[in-house]
Design a protein around this motif. Structure first.
Motif, PDB file in Angstrom:
ATOM      1  N   HIS A 564       0.904  -1.305  -0.115  1.00  0.00           N
ATOM      2  CA  HIS A 564       0.009  -0.024   0.077  1.00  0.00           C
ATOM      3  C   HIS A 564       0.786   1.400   0.002  1.00  0.00           C
ATOM      4  O   HIS A 564       1.922   1.289   0.541  1.00  0.00           O
ATOM      5  N   ILE A 595      -6.243  -4.726  -1.795  1.00  0.00           N
ATOM      6  CA  ILE A 595      -5.148  -5.832  -2.317  1.00  0.00           C
ATOM      7  C   ILE A 595      -5.378  -7.120  -1.638  1.00  0.00           C
ATOM      8  O   ILE A 595      -5.916  -6.888  -0.444  1.00  0.00           O
ATOM      9  N   LYS A 604       1.270 -11.355  -2.654  1.00  0.00           N
ATOM     10  CA  LYS A 604       0.026 -10.552  -3.061  1.00  0.00           C
ATOM     11  C   LYS A 604      -0.695 -11.210  -4.390  1.00  0.00           C
ATOM     12  O   LYS A 604      -0.001 -11.628  -5.283  1.00  0.00           O
ATOM     13  N   SER A 607      -4.954  -6.967  -7.158  1.00  0.00           N
ATOM     14  CA  SER A 607      -5.459  -5.856  -6.617  1.00  0.00           C
ATOM     15  C   SER A 607      -6.608  -5.335  -7.412  1.00  0.00           C
ATOM     16  O   SER A 607      -6.846  -5.739  -8.602  1.00  0.00           O
ATOM     17  N   SER A 609      -9.158  -2.610  -8.201  1.00  0.00           N
ATOM     18  CA  SER A 609      -9.367  -1.279  -8.584  1.00  0.00           C
ATOM     19  C   SER A 609     -10.809  -0.768  -8.767  1.00  0.00           C
ATOM     20  O   SER A 609     -11.190  -1.471  -9.940  1.00  0.00           O
TER      21      SER A 609
END
Length: 825
Positions: A564, A595, A604, A607, A609
Motif C-alpha cells: 500500500h 489488495i 500479493k 489488486s 481497483s
C-alpha cells in the motif's frame, strides 16, 4: 422478563490528567475519570459497578466527599475540561449503580477544572457542603451546597499563576475552615475563613519547584499538612494551637522557625512548623496522600502513614520511626524496566491494606499487603484498558476471547477468567503488540494469528507464542489439547522488541538462558547493560499485572505485507483463513485499490481497483464467495470469487453502486453480511441503514449481477450518523436477522429485520433495544462485533442458546462486552 441487554465487561483506564483522577471511597469503590465518564470500580468483585455520565469533556479530578464519622460516602465530586464540576449524589442504599444517582452541575470556571476538594460543615451529612475547586483560569472558586442548591460564594484570584491542588480542613479544636492551595509559585497559600470570607493568612515557602499535591490530616489536637512538588521532595507541616501564657525563653537553642497567626473571631493563636522533609524520590513527586482515618472506640484515629507517587516509577510508603520519630521509607513499590514513565497518583484503600497507583499511561496498579510479612506488597488483578480511542475489536473464531486495537498504539487481548467458586470476570491477559504508530484495524486469521494495520504502509502478522497458549489455557480453563495443534512444538516461547526496533522478535527456548554471573568486566560492556531479551516466560494462573503485560505478553511478528502507498485503513480475512483483503487511505483511484494476500505464502494475489476514495470497511461473505467493500466515495462494490488459479482465488467485480444508483449520500462507514450470505447491510454518515440483496449464486451468467442486487429493505433512519453495523451469526427465535447499529453519539441500537414480501416494507424492521446512556458509549462507536456462536464465553452454555454476546469499542477509550438475551428481543 429478563433484561434483554446486560453489560458483561467494560475495559477502560484512568485519564492521563496528572494527579487527582483516582479516589478510593470508604464503601470500597474506586472512582476514576475515564474519558468523559466517572467510572466506579469495585476491586473486590473485580468489575466496574457503574459509569456516571454528565461531563462533556475529559474528567480531570474526582474526589469522594468524606463523611465525618467515617461512614461510607454518599457523594462524589468531579471536575472536567468542560469547565464544570458535577456533584453526584447517591440516593439509594447498598452498592452504587447508575439508576439512583442525582447530579448537580456547578458552572462558573472559564477554563478546565484541575483540582477539587469538599468538606461537610457539620456532622449532619445532608447539611452544608463546602467545595473548593481550582482551574486553569488562575482562580480557586469556593462553592456552598445547601439542600439541592449549589452556588459559588467566592472567587480567589491568583493573577497569572496556576493552582495545582487544593485541600480543605478545619483549624484544630474549631469549626473554622482552612484552605491550602499549592501551585506554580512554589509556595503553599493558607486561607482561613473569617466573616464568611476566605482571607489569605499565611504563606509557607520551602519548595523549590511547582507544588503538585497537598493533603490535610487531623491527628488528635493537631492538624498536619503533607505537600509534594517537582523538586522531588515531600514536606510535612504541623498546625497547632499556641498557648499565650508561656513567655519566650531567651536561650540560644536551635529551633525551627514558627509561623504564627491569630484568628480574629475566636482570638486564638496558631503556630505552623515544618515537621519533616522527606527525600527519597529521584524525580517529580506528583501526589501525596495520608492513610485514611479509621473509627476506633467512637473517635477517628489518623494513622501516621503517607503514600507518595513519583515520575521516578516508584510509589513510597513513609512512616515515623517508633523510637526517634524520624520519618522513614517503609516500602517502595513500582515498575522495574519496561517502557513506562512513572506515576501520577496513588491512594490507600480505606483500611490501608491495599494501594492503587495511577501510571503515566493511565493504567492502574494495585498492590495488596502480605498477611504475614507486613512490609511485603504483592501485585493484584485490576481493571485495565486503552488510554485513547479504540478503533477495532474482533472475536476469536471460537468465541473464547476478543482482541482490540487503539490509537494508544497497543493491541490488547481480553479473555474470561474462570475460577471455581466466583463468577467469571473478564481481564486483559495479553498485549500482543505495543507499537510506535496509532493502530487502526485488525483481522483474525484463524485462532491464534492476527493481522493488524496502523498509521503506516505495512500490515503486520502476529502469531501466538507457546507461553501465551499455556497461560490462556490456565486462565480460561480451556484444556491445552483443544488449543494446540500438531505444530506447536516449533512455536517460540514469546517475543521481545529490540532496543531500537518496532518489530516483535521471536524468543525461543534457548534464548532465555540464565545470564552469566555478573563479574566486574561483563557488567560494564554496553550489551550487558541493555539486554536484548527482556522477555521472561512466566506461568500464570491469574491475569497478569500491568508491568508483566508491558513486556512479557508480546506475540512474535511473523510477516510484514508491503504494497500500500498510504496508511492502512481496513483489513479483513475470509472464513477459511486463506485470503486477507486490505485497503489504505486514498484520495485517488490508484491508491484506493484493495489488495488481496495469500495467507500461506504471504504473496500479493490481486489488486482490485474500483473506488475513488478510501475504502472504509471490507467484509467477506460467510460462504467465502463474495467480498464487499464500502467507501468514502459513498458507494459499495461487490466482488465475486471466480475459479481459483494455482496461486489462489481470483475475484472480479459483479455489482456496485454509482452516482445514479447510490442511495447513501454521505460516507459509508460500515458494512456486514447476514449469516446465510444472501444479504449485506450498509450504514452511513447520512443516518441510513440499508439491507441489500439478494446475492444469489443461481445467476449462472458469468457476467455481473448488477440488476439483481438492490435495496431489500426500506431505508432505516437511525437518528444519527451510523459508524458501525454488525449482523449476528445467530438468528432470533422467530428467524429474524439481529442487527446491531452503533452511532456517532455513542448509542447502540439493536434491530431485527426479515424480508416479508417482494417489495421492501417499513414493517420489516423492528427496533428491539435502544441501550440507555449508562450502557452505551460516551463518544462515537467505532466497531461492533457479534460472537459467532450462541452462549457466553467462559460459561460452557453452548447448549442453552438464550445468550448472545456483542463486543463494541468506541472513541471514549472503552471496550465493552454485552450479554444479549435473544428470547427477550
Amino acid at each position: 422478563m429478563a433484561a434483554p441487554v446486560e453489560i458483561c465487561h467494560v475495559a477502560c483506564c484512568a485519564n492521563r490528567a496528572g494527579g487527582g483522577v483516582v479516589s478510593w471511597g470508604r464503601g470500597g469503590l474506586l472512582a476514576f475519570g475515564s474519558c468523559h465518564d466517572v467510572v466506579l470500580y469495585d476491586p473486590a468483585a473485580r468489575r466496574a459497578a457503574a459509569a456516571l455520565r454528565g461531563h462533556a469533556g475529559r474528567v480531570n479530578c474526582v474526589r469522594w466527599v468524606q463523611r465525618r464519622g467515617g461512614a461510607s460516602e454518599t457523594e462524589l465530586i468531579s471536575g472536567g475540561s468542560d469547565k464544570q464540576l458535577i456533584l453526584w449524589e447517591w440516593c439509594g442504599t447498598g452498592t452504587w449503580n447508575n439508576q439512583l444517582v442525582k447530579s448537580i452541575p456547578l458552572k462558573g470556571h472559564a477554563e478546565a477544572v484541575c483540582a477539587v476538594d469538599a468538606v461537610y460543615l457539620s456532622d449532619e451529612p445532608d447539611l452544608n457542603l463546602l467545595i473548593a475547586s481550582a482551574a486553569s483560569d488562575s482562580t480557586v472558586r469556593i462553592w456552598s451546597r445547601h439542600g439541592s442548591e449549589a452556588k459559588c460564594i467566592e472567587i480567589l484570584q491568583f493573577g497569572n499563576g496556576f493552582v495545582m491542588d487544593v485541600c480543605l480542613s478545619f483549624l484544630p479544636g474549631s469549626n473554622i475552615p482552612v484552605l491550602a492551595c499549592g501551585g506554580d509559585d512554589c509556595e503553599i497559600n493558607l486561607f482561613i475563613q473569617q466573616n464568611g470570607q476566605f482571607q489569605k493568612t499565611l504563606i509557607l515557602p520551602g519548595h523549590e519547584d511547582w507544588i503538585r499535591g497537598i493533603e490535610w490530616a487531623v491527628c488528635g489536637e493537631d492538624l498536619f499538612l503533607a505537600s509534594c512538588a517537582q523538586d522531588c521532595l515531600i514536606r510535612i507541616w504541623k498546625v497547632c494551637t499556641k498557648s499565650k501564657q508561656l513567655p519566650e525563653t531567651e536561650d540560644d537553642s536551635i529551633r525551627l522557625k514558627e509561623n504564627v497567626f491569630t484568628v480574629k473571631d475566636t482570638d486564638t493563636t496558631y503556630a505552623v512548623t515544618l515537621e519533616s522533609v522527606l527525600a527519597g524520590h529521584e524525580n517529580w513527586v506528583y501526589a501525596v496522600h495520608w492513610q485514611p482515618a479509621f473509627s476506633k472506640d467512637g473517635s477517628m484515629q489518623q494513622p501516621m502513614r503517607i503514600l507518595s507517587a513519583s515520575m521516578d516509577k516508584t510509589v513510597i510508603i513513609w512512616e515515623p520511626d517508633k523510637e526517634s520519630g524520624v520519618w522513614l521509607e517503609q516500602a517502595s513499590l513500582g515498575e522495574v524496566g519496561g517502557n513506562t514513565l512513572g506515576f501520577f497518583d496513588c491512594q490507600f484503600s480505606p483500611d490501608g491494606s491495599m494501594i492503587v497507583a495511577h501510571a503515566f499511561h493511565g493504567a492502574l496498579h494495585l498492590w495488596k499487603q502480605a498477611t504475614v510479612n507486613k512490609k511485603e506488597w504483592t501485585p493484584e488483578v485490576v481493571i485495565s484498558g486503552h488510554f485513547n480511542s479504540v478503533e477495532d475489536v474482533k472475536w476469536d473464531p471460537e468465541g473464547e476471547f476478543i482482541i482490540s486495537v487503539g490509537s494508544d498504539q497497543t493491541t490488547r487481548l481480553f479473555a474470561p477468567w474462570k475460577r471455581k467458586e466466583t463468577e467469571v470476570t473478564w481481564h486483559e491477559i495479553a498485549r500482543p503488540q505495543v507499537h510506535g504508530y496509532d493502530m487502526r484495524c485488525l483481522a483474525m486469521i484463524g485462532r491464534f494469528q492476527f493481522v493488524s494495520g496502523a498509521d503506516e504502509k505495512v500490515l503486520r502478522v502476529f502469531r501466538a507464542p507457546k507461553n501465551f497458549i499455556e497461560n490462556f489455557s490456565n486462565i480460561t480453563g480451556v484444556p491445552m489439547e483443544k488449543l494446540c495443534s500438531h505444530q506447536s512444538s516449533d512455536l517460540p516461547e514469546g517475543a521481545t522488541v529490540p532496543a531500537l526496533g518496532l518489530s516483535n522478535k521471536a524468543v525461543f527456548e534457548g534464548d532465555t538462558a540464565v545470564q552469566p554471573a555478573e563479574d566486574e568486566e561483563t557488567f560494564n560492556t554496553i550489551s550487558n547493560q541493555y539486554p536484548e531479551v527482556y522477555f521472561q516466560p512466566l506461568i500464570l494462573t491469574e491475569p497478569p499485572p500491568e508491568d508483566h503485560l508491558l513486556q512479557n505478553t508480546l506475540w512474535p511478528e511473523v510477516q510484514k505485507l508491503y504494497g500500500h502507498g498510504y496508511e492502512i485503513f481496513c483489513v479483513a480475512c475470509n472464513k477459511s483463513n486463506t485470503v486477507i483483503a486490505s485497503a489504505c487511505k486514498a484520495s485517488k483511484k490508484e491508491h484506493a485499490a484493495i489488495i488481496l494476500w495469500n495467507t500461506t505464502t504471504w504473496k500479493k494475489l490481486q489488486s482490485l481497483s474500483f473506488h475513488n476514495l478510501t475504502v472504509t470497511q471490507l467484509a467477506f461473505s460467510p460462504n467465502d464467495k463474495f467480498l464487499l467493500a464500502v467507501s468514502r466515495d459513498r458507494n459499495w462494490s461487490l466482488w465475486r470469487k471466480q475459479d481459483s488459479a494455482e496461486s489462489g482465488p481470483v475475484f472480479s467485480c459483479c455489482a456496485y453502486t454509482d452516482k445514479n444508483t447510490a442511495v447513501h449520500s454521505r460516507i459509508i462507514w460500515s458494512c456486514d453480511w447476514t449469516p446465510d450470505s444472501k444479504y449485506f447491510i450498509t450504514g452511513s454518515r447520512d443516518k441510513k441503514v440499508i439491507v441489500w440483496g439478494q446475492c444469489d449464486l443461481s445467476v449462472t451468467t458469468e457476467g455481473n449481477m448488477l440488476g439483481s442486487v438492490k435495496p431489500c429493505s426500506t431505508v432505516l433512519d437511525a437518528g444519527d450518523s451510523v459508524t458501525a453495523v454488525s449482523v449476528s451469526r445467530v438468528l432470533s427465535p422467530d428467524g429474524r436477522y439481529i442487527v446491531a447499529v452503533g452511532l456517532e453519539n455513542g448509542k447502540i441500537i439493536l434491530y431485527t429485520w426479515k424480508q416479508s414480501g417482494q417489495e421492501p416494507a417499513l414493517a420489516d424492521w423492528t427496533m428491539c433495544v435502544e441501550m440507555d446512556n449508562s450502557q452505551s458509549h460516551a463518544l462515537a462507536v467505532k466497531r461492533l462485533c457479534w460472537r459467532h456462536h450462541v452462549g457466553r464465553a467462559g460459561h460452557n452454555d453452548q447448549n442453552s442458546s438464550e445468550w448472545l454476546q456483542l463486543a463494541s469499542c468506541g472513541a471514549d477509550h472503552c471496550v465493552k462486552i454485552f450479554n444479549v438475551n435473544r428470547f427477550a428481543l
